[in-house]
Design an enzyme around this catalytic site. Structure first.
Site, PDB file in Angstrom:
ATOM      1  N   ASP A 134      -0.193   5.180   0.785  1.00  0.00           N
ATOM      2  CA  ASP A 134      -0.429   6.064   1.723  1.00  0.00           C
ATOM      3  C   ASP A 134      -0.479   5.579   3.218  1.00  0.00           C
ATOM      4  OD1 ASP A 134      -0.719   8.078  -0.462  1.00  0.00           O
ATOM      5  OD2 ASP A 134      -2.949   7.599  -0.536  1.00  0.00           O
TER       6      ASP A 134
ATOM      7  N   ASP B  66       0.792  -1.125   0.078  1.00  0.00           N
ATOM      8  CA  ASP B  66      -0.027  -0.012  -0.299  1.00  0.00           C
ATOM      9  C   ASP B  66       0.930   1.361  -0.058  1.00  0.00           C
ATOM     10  OD1 ASP B  66      -2.491   1.391   0.526  1.00  0.00           O
ATOM     11  OD2 ASP B  66      -1.501   1.716   2.467  1.00  0.00           O
TER      12      ASP B  66
END
Ligand code: B16
Ligand code: MG
Length: 211
Positions: A11, A9
């Site tokens: 952010d 991922d």
């Protein structure tokens, strides 16, 4: 080796754009006279832009037309992008950088699996343009996390079976997406506190102990 690929991922895992999301949503909520705090912001982690807007607008007194909602989402995204221009390779934490290089040196394939449509811009700002073997992001998917689409696409782009991939997430919705895709999940941040993964790490460098 347990895994052949790692899907990160973006952010909240590789960088702290989550703070910029907070500031941009807070600005929009303030302009609409709506309450918005960090607790509410945590519910937006990993969630798509339009689904995030629905959460921000929860207490809005009247229903809004789709065109009005799109305009508000665009307004938030413009202020978010202005904040992103401040980012530079110095915003990639040293521990994250050295972990990525060490994982690559061990022969693992590395991918991005992010809900963000701004992923290509963020990777450029961080000096990571072209670094990953695959980038699956908000521009490639029709269903947001907790749907597994973004991670399944990343595995496919790497040419790996989902079961051979480990997902790294900071959001509970993202950990659920990894599990629904048939992948193990290593969590950091909020998701680690919620013990949402097979591995719940204090930081990204903890990956070096488990692969
Ligand atoms: P954008 P991730 C997600 O990225 C963020 O966590 C989430 O807060 C945001 O709403 C979503 O991207 C969409 O971002 O508005 O830039 O398309 O955590 O999946 O990397
Ligand atoms: Mg995240």
């Amino acid at each position: 080796m347990n895994y052949q690929g790692i899907i990160f991922d973006l952010d909240g895992v590789l960088c702290s754009t989550d703070e910029y999301h907070y500031q941009a949503w807070k600005g929009l909520a303030d302009s609409l006279g709506l309450a918005f705090d960090r607790q509410k912001n945590n519910r937006l982690r990993g969630v798509s832009r339009m689904a995030s807007l629905d959460i921000v607008l929860e207490d809005y007194p009247e229903p809004l037309a789709e065109a009005e909602k799109l305009a508000l989402a665009e307004q938030k995204n413009e202020s978010y992008k202005r904040l992103l221009t401040r980012m530079s390779p110095a915003d990639l934490p040293e521990a994250v950088k050295s972990t990525l290089l060490a994982l690559r040196a061990r022969g693992l394939k590395l991918a991005i699996g992010s809900s963000s449509k701004n992923t290509p811009f963020i990777l450029r700002q961080l000096g990571l343009d072209g670094f990953f073997d695959a980038v699956s992001d908000g521009n490639h998917i029709s269903r947001s996390k907790p749907d597994p689409e973004v991670f399944l696409k990343a595995a496919q782009m790497l040419g790996l079976k989902p079961v051979d991939c480990l997902v790294v997430e900071d959001a509970v919705a993202g950990a659920e997406a990894g599990h629904r895709g048939g992948m193990d999940v290593a969590c950091v941040g909020d998701a680690a506190q919620a013990k949402a993964g097979e591995y719940n790490l204090a930081s990204v460098s903890g990956l070096l102990e488990i692969v």
